[in-house]
Scaffold this motif. Structure first.
Motif, PDB file in Angstrom:
ATOM      1  N   GLU A 176      86.155  10.072  38.767  1.00  0.00           N
ATOM      2  CA  GLU A 176      86.063   8.248  39.142  1.00  0.00           C
ATOM      3  C   GLU A 176      86.108   8.189  37.457  1.00  0.00           C
ATOM      4  OE1 GLU A 176      84.391   5.818  42.037  1.00  0.00           O
ATOM      5  OE2 GLU A 176      84.368   7.021  43.586  1.00  0.00           O
ATOM      6  N   ILE A 177      86.100   7.355  37.163  1.00  0.00           N
ATOM      7  CA  ILE A 177      86.218   6.413  36.189  1.00  0.00           C
ATOM      8  C   ILE A 177      85.429   5.544  36.226  1.00  0.00           C
ATOM      9  CG2 ILE A 177      88.780   6.334  34.840  1.00  0.00           C
ATOM     10  CD1 ILE A 177      89.249   3.688  35.668  1.00  0.00           C
TER      11      ILE A 177
ATOM     12  N   ILE B 162      84.855  10.457  33.070  1.00  0.00           N
ATOM     13  CA  ILE B 162      84.124  10.384  34.279  1.00  0.00           C
ATOM     14  C   ILE B 162      83.166  10.931  35.072  1.00  0.00           C
ATOM     15  CG2 ILE B 162      85.848  11.796  36.320  1.00  0.00           C
ATOM     16  CD1 ILE B 162      88.106  10.122  34.255  1.00  0.00           C
TER      17      ILE B 162
ATOM     18  N   THR C 215      91.387   4.690  39.029  1.00  0.00           N
ATOM     19  CA  THR C 215      91.107   5.977  38.288  1.00  0.00           C
ATOM     20  C   THR C 215      92.966   6.809  37.801  1.00  0.00           C
ATOM     21  OG1 THR C 215      88.765   6.983  39.212  1.00  0.00           O
ATOM     22  CG2 THR C 215      90.299   8.030  37.392  1.00  0.00           C
TER      23      THR C 215
END
Length: 177
Positions: A73-74, A59, A166
């Motif tokens: 967020e990814i 992440i 995400t």
């Protein structure tokens, strides 16, 4: 069953930017009346759910000016106009996390805001990760973290993860397990 298609009869570009463009389309509605639609032209993006061999997920935490705060967020990035999403996913994974993937698979794609934007986001699963080095863009500042799937679900429940791509990727991944 009604035909819901809206026919475009005219289109006018209002703004051209680095990340997006804005246009107004004049349309004919299904009932024959005329209307207009404000459309954000965006080439789309990719996001990568990067799962390490130990099961932890990478992440990134990055400041997002539109939200005016740092978000978890990814890894993700914008497609260049005409760019192949697979190539973009590989590039963004490396740029944002310093990892490459020997196994990259498209999970799904979705329109985050189809009421006004053409943007389509492709969500990839990256496995068999190999650590290389982080090579972020000059204007990109972020931190990389590793979390278990259970920790990420708790972060969603606590409203610590509020980024739509995400949340979608994590919840989709849970259904794969």
């Amino acid at each position: 069953m009604m035909d819901l298609f809206e026919k475009t009869i005219a289109s006018k570009k209002l703004y051209e930017g680095k990340i997006l463009n804005l246009r107004i389309d004049d349309v004919i509605l299904p009932d024959g009346k005329k209307s207009n639609r404000e459309i954000v032209e965006h080439p789309g993006g990719v996001s990568i759910l990067a799962v390490k061999d130990n099961g932890k997920i990478l992440i990134v935490k990055q400041f997002r000016k539109a939200a005016n705060k740092a978000l978890f967020e990814i890894p993700a990035g914008k497609l260049e106009f005409g760019e192949n999403p697979d190539a973009c996913a590989k590039r963004e994974l490396m740029e944002e996390t310093g990892y490459t993937s020997e196994k990259l698979k498209l999970l799904l794609s979705f329109y985050p805001s189809p009421g006004f934007s053409e943007e389509n986001i492709y969500v990839y699963l990256a496995e068999n990760l190999r650590e290389e080095h982080v090579d972020t863009d000059d204007d990109e500042f972020l931190e990389v973290y590793e979390y278990t799937i259970n920790e990420l679900v708790e972060m969603i429940k606590k409203n610590e993860i509020v980024d739509a791509k995400t949340i979608i990727a994590i919840l989709y991944y849970i259904n794969l397990l």
